[in-house]
Write a protein that holds these residues in place. Structure first.
Motif, PDB file in Angstrom:
ATOM      1  N   SER A   1     -10.382   1.583   4.663  1.00 20.81           N
ATOM      2  CA  SER A   1     -10.745   1.449   3.247  1.00 20.81           C
ATOM      3  C   SER A   1     -12.202   1.051   3.101  1.00 20.81           C
TER       4      SER A   1
ATOM      5  N   ALA B   1      -1.818 -11.729   3.391  1.00 19.32           N
ATOM      6  CA  ALA B   1      -2.981 -10.963   2.953  1.00 19.32           C
ATOM      7  C   ALA B   1      -3.520 -10.144   4.116  1.00 19.32           C
ATOM      8  N   PRO B   2      -4.304  -9.081   3.822  1.00 21.65           N
ATOM      9  CA  PRO B   2      -4.826  -8.242   4.904  1.00 21.65           C
ATOM     10  C   PRO B   2      -5.510  -9.070   5.993  1.00 21.65           C
ATOM     11  N   GLY B   3      -5.160  -8.782   7.239  1.00 20.83           N
ATOM     12  CA  GLY B   3      -5.770  -9.468   8.365  1.00 20.83           C
ATOM     13  C   GLY B   3      -5.076 -10.762   8.751  1.00 20.83           C
ATOM     14  N   GLY B   4      -3.971 -11.098   8.101  1.00 24.64           N
ATOM     15  CA  GLY B   4      -3.264 -12.340   8.435  1.00 24.64           C
ATOM     16  C   GLY B   4      -1.766 -12.116   8.405  1.00 24.64           C
TER      17      GLY B   4
ATOM     18  N   ARG C   1       5.933   5.921   8.779  1.00 27.05           N
ATOM     19  CA  ARG C   1       5.109   4.813   9.264  1.00 27.05           C
ATOM     20  C   ARG C   1       5.516   3.558   8.513  1.00 27.05           C
ATOM     21  N   PRO C   2       5.348   2.381   9.118  1.00 29.38           N
ATOM     22  CA  PRO C   2       5.732   1.148   8.425  1.00 29.38           C
ATOM     23  C   PRO C   2       4.885   0.891   7.189  1.00 29.38           C
TER      24      PRO C   2
ATOM     25  N   TYR D   1       2.287  -7.801   0.849  1.00 29.69           N
ATOM     26  CA  TYR D   1       1.419  -8.964   0.699  1.00 29.69           C
ATOM     27  C   TYR D   1       1.855  -9.753  -0.524  1.00 29.69           C
TER      28      TYR D   1
ATOM     29  N   MET E   1      -3.677   3.480  -1.026  1.00 26.46           N
ATOM     30  CA  MET E   1      -3.875   3.192   0.396  1.00 26.46           C
ATOM     31  C   MET E   1      -5.174   2.432   0.618  1.00 26.46           C
ATOM     32  N   ARG E   2      -6.127   2.621  -0.282  1.00 27.34           N
ATOM     33  CA  ARG E   2      -7.430   1.961  -0.121  1.00 27.34           C
ATOM     34  C   ARG E   2      -7.500   0.603  -0.795  1.00 27.34           C
ATOM     35  N   ALA E   3      -6.417   0.164  -1.423  1.00 31.32           N
ATOM     36  CA  ALA E   3      -6.465  -1.098  -2.167  1.00 31.32           C
ATOM     37  C   ALA E   3      -6.678  -2.282  -1.228  1.00 31.32           C
ATOM     38  N   GLU E   4      -7.384  -3.285  -1.732  1.00 30.72           N
ATOM     39  CA  GLU E   4      -7.524  -4.523  -0.963  1.00 30.72           C
ATOM     40  C   GLU E   4      -6.827  -5.669  -1.676  1.00 30.72           C
TER      41      GLU E   4
ATOM     42  N   VAL F   1       3.763  -2.192   4.164  1.00 26.62           N
ATOM     43  CA  VAL F   1       3.286  -3.563   4.272  1.00 26.62           C
ATOM     44  C   VAL F   1       3.608  -4.314   2.987  1.00 26.62           C
TER      45      VAL F   1
ATOM     46  N   HIS G   1       1.690 -10.883   7.097  1.00 21.54           N
ATOM     47  CA  HIS G   1       2.116  -9.790   6.233  1.00 21.54           C
ATOM     48  C   HIS G   1       3.586  -9.507   6.467  1.00 21.54           C
TER      49      HIS G   1
ATOM     50  N   ARG H   1       0.844  -1.196   0.000  1.00 21.23           N
ATOM     51  CA  ARG H   1       0.000   0.000   0.000  1.00 21.23           C
ATOM     52  C   ARG H   1       0.880   1.247   0.000  1.00 21.23           C
TER      53      ARG H   1
ATOM     54  N   ILE I   1       2.194   7.598   3.369  1.00 20.12           N
ATOM     55  CA  ILE I   1       2.381   9.051   3.429  1.00 20.12           C
ATOM     56  C   ILE I   1       3.745   9.236   4.078  1.00 20.12           C
TER      57      ILE I   1
ATOM     58  N   TYR J   1     -14.215  -7.061  12.627  1.00 21.90           N
ATOM     59  CA  TYR J   1     -13.123  -6.785  11.694  1.00 21.90           C
ATOM     60  C   TYR J   1     -13.271  -7.680  10.462  1.00 21.90           C
TER      61      TYR J   1
END
Ligand SMILES: [Cu+2]
Lengths: 157, 197
Positions: free
Chosen positions: B82, A103-106, A43-44, A48, A145-148, A46, A108, A36, A39, B182
């Motif tokens: 998002s 992946a997001p939520g797991g 900040r770190p 995936y 930043m909004r990508a999934e 990520v 990374h 992602r 700015i 979440y």
């Protein structure tokens, strides 16, 4: 001294839809490496990626390295009893015949100590180290930043 | 196709089972306030990026989507923000009936790094609030949420935060309505909101 090399690496992989290419090392297929936008670099970031083990022997992702982060690390987001935390993962198992996704939520890659802002549309290389298959360097595509995740079905070739 | 009485009874039973399951999930979730607190009204009093104190009373008449997080969180927080951004886009003309709020659980660092630039990168409607330690604790307790600073030598500045990652929906009269776990897809949140607006 490092900046021109970094710039060269960034431009080398700054092509669209890189996240939709497939890279292989041994029996491992590496796909959908994305990140992602950030700015600034305070900040770190990520990382995936999806790894498919087409072989018959288990492997494991044991480390990541990239010129854009001084301290990249494997993490796993864990939601337990309604609380999210992200402990370090010593390694990410890549079992025979299976696909594992960072992946997001797991799982990374946590890119701490960024050396540059990650800009949407650009890319950077990451070297994945596997316990048995060894090292492979793949390009990572920086999405918004909004990508999934990368939209590979609509990425016309 | 006409349903026989027996089939209707089966469907009714299935519906009841779903309801029962839903209730069980709600009760089993530790972040959910007890059902006895029907009129549970979370409150907060926190400064925005300009230092102006904002409270729940400022948003009376609107639905609030409230999320607790921190901006140095590259995985969980961007995912939820998002989704919230997508919901705001998809609400169209109803978007002005919903105020999304991001409450920092890492307020000192987030103020230093820039909270407004972060939230507006997802959606300009998202309001970022970052108070002091006492204000932040008070808000978290009022929402019945948990957060904790965890020392971690490898993390930036030597620490990271663990926190409740759910999204909370507050009604126009300030009542706690529900939480979205979440990972709830934006379309589910949108459908729920549309049924209430
Ligand atoms: Cu992490």
């Amino acid at each position: 001294m490092r900046t021109p090399i970094l710039a060269a690496l960034l431009s080398l992989v700054g092509l669209p839809a890189l996240a939709c290419e497939t890279f292989t090392i041994g029996n491992l297929m590496i796909e959908h490496a994305w990140s992602r936008a950030t700015i600034g670099a305070d900040r770190p970031g990520v990382l995936y990626v999806e790894i498919t083990n087409t072989g018959s022997v288990d492997d494991a992702l044991i480390g990541i390295a990239t010129p854009v982060a001084g301290m990249p690390m494997l993490h796993e987001t864990v939601v337990m009893d309604g609380v999210a935390s992200m402990p370090h993962a010593m390694s990410v198992p890549v079992p025979a015949g299976q696909t594992v996704a960072l992946a997001p939520g797991g799982y990374h890659g946590m890119l701490m100590g960024l050396t540059t802002t990650l800009k949407e549309g650009e890319g950077f290389p990451v070297t994945l180290t596997f316990r048995d298959a060894g090292e492979v360097t793949v390009p990572v595509e920086v999405l918004s930043m909004r990508a999934e995740g990368p939209d590979c079905e609509h990425a016309g070739q | 196709m006409r349903l026989t009485t027996f089939q209707k009874a089966l469907w009714a039973a299935a519906g009841l089972a779903c309801l029962a399951y839903g209730t069980w999930v709600l009760v089993a979730d530790p972040a959910t306030p007890p059902r006895a607190e029907a009129a549970f009204r979370p409150v907060f009093s926190l400064p925005d990026a300009e230092g102006r104190i904002r409270t729940e009373a400022d948003f009376a008449g609107k639905h609030l989507l409230v999320f607790f997080g921190f901006t140095s969180c590259p995985d969980v927080c961007p995912t939820t923000l998002s989704e919230v951004a997508q919901v705001m886009d998809d609400l169209g003309p109803d978007a002005d009936k919903v105020q999304p709020i991001f409450i920092s659980v890492d307020p000192a660092r987030d103020r230093r790094l820039g909270l407004a630039a972060y939230t507006s990168a997802f959606h300009p409607a998202i309001l970022g609030l970052a108070g002091d330690e006492v204000q932040t604790r008070a808000a978290a307790e009022s929402f019945h949420i948990y957060f904790e600073r965890q020392d971690d030598a490898a993390a930036p500045d030597g620490y990271t935060m663990s926190h409740s990652p759910a999204l909370y929906l507050i009604g126009p009269d300030g009542d706690w309505l529900r939480q979205f776990a979440y990972g709830t897809p934006a379309s589910d949140i949108l459908n729920d909101l549309r049924s209430r607006l």
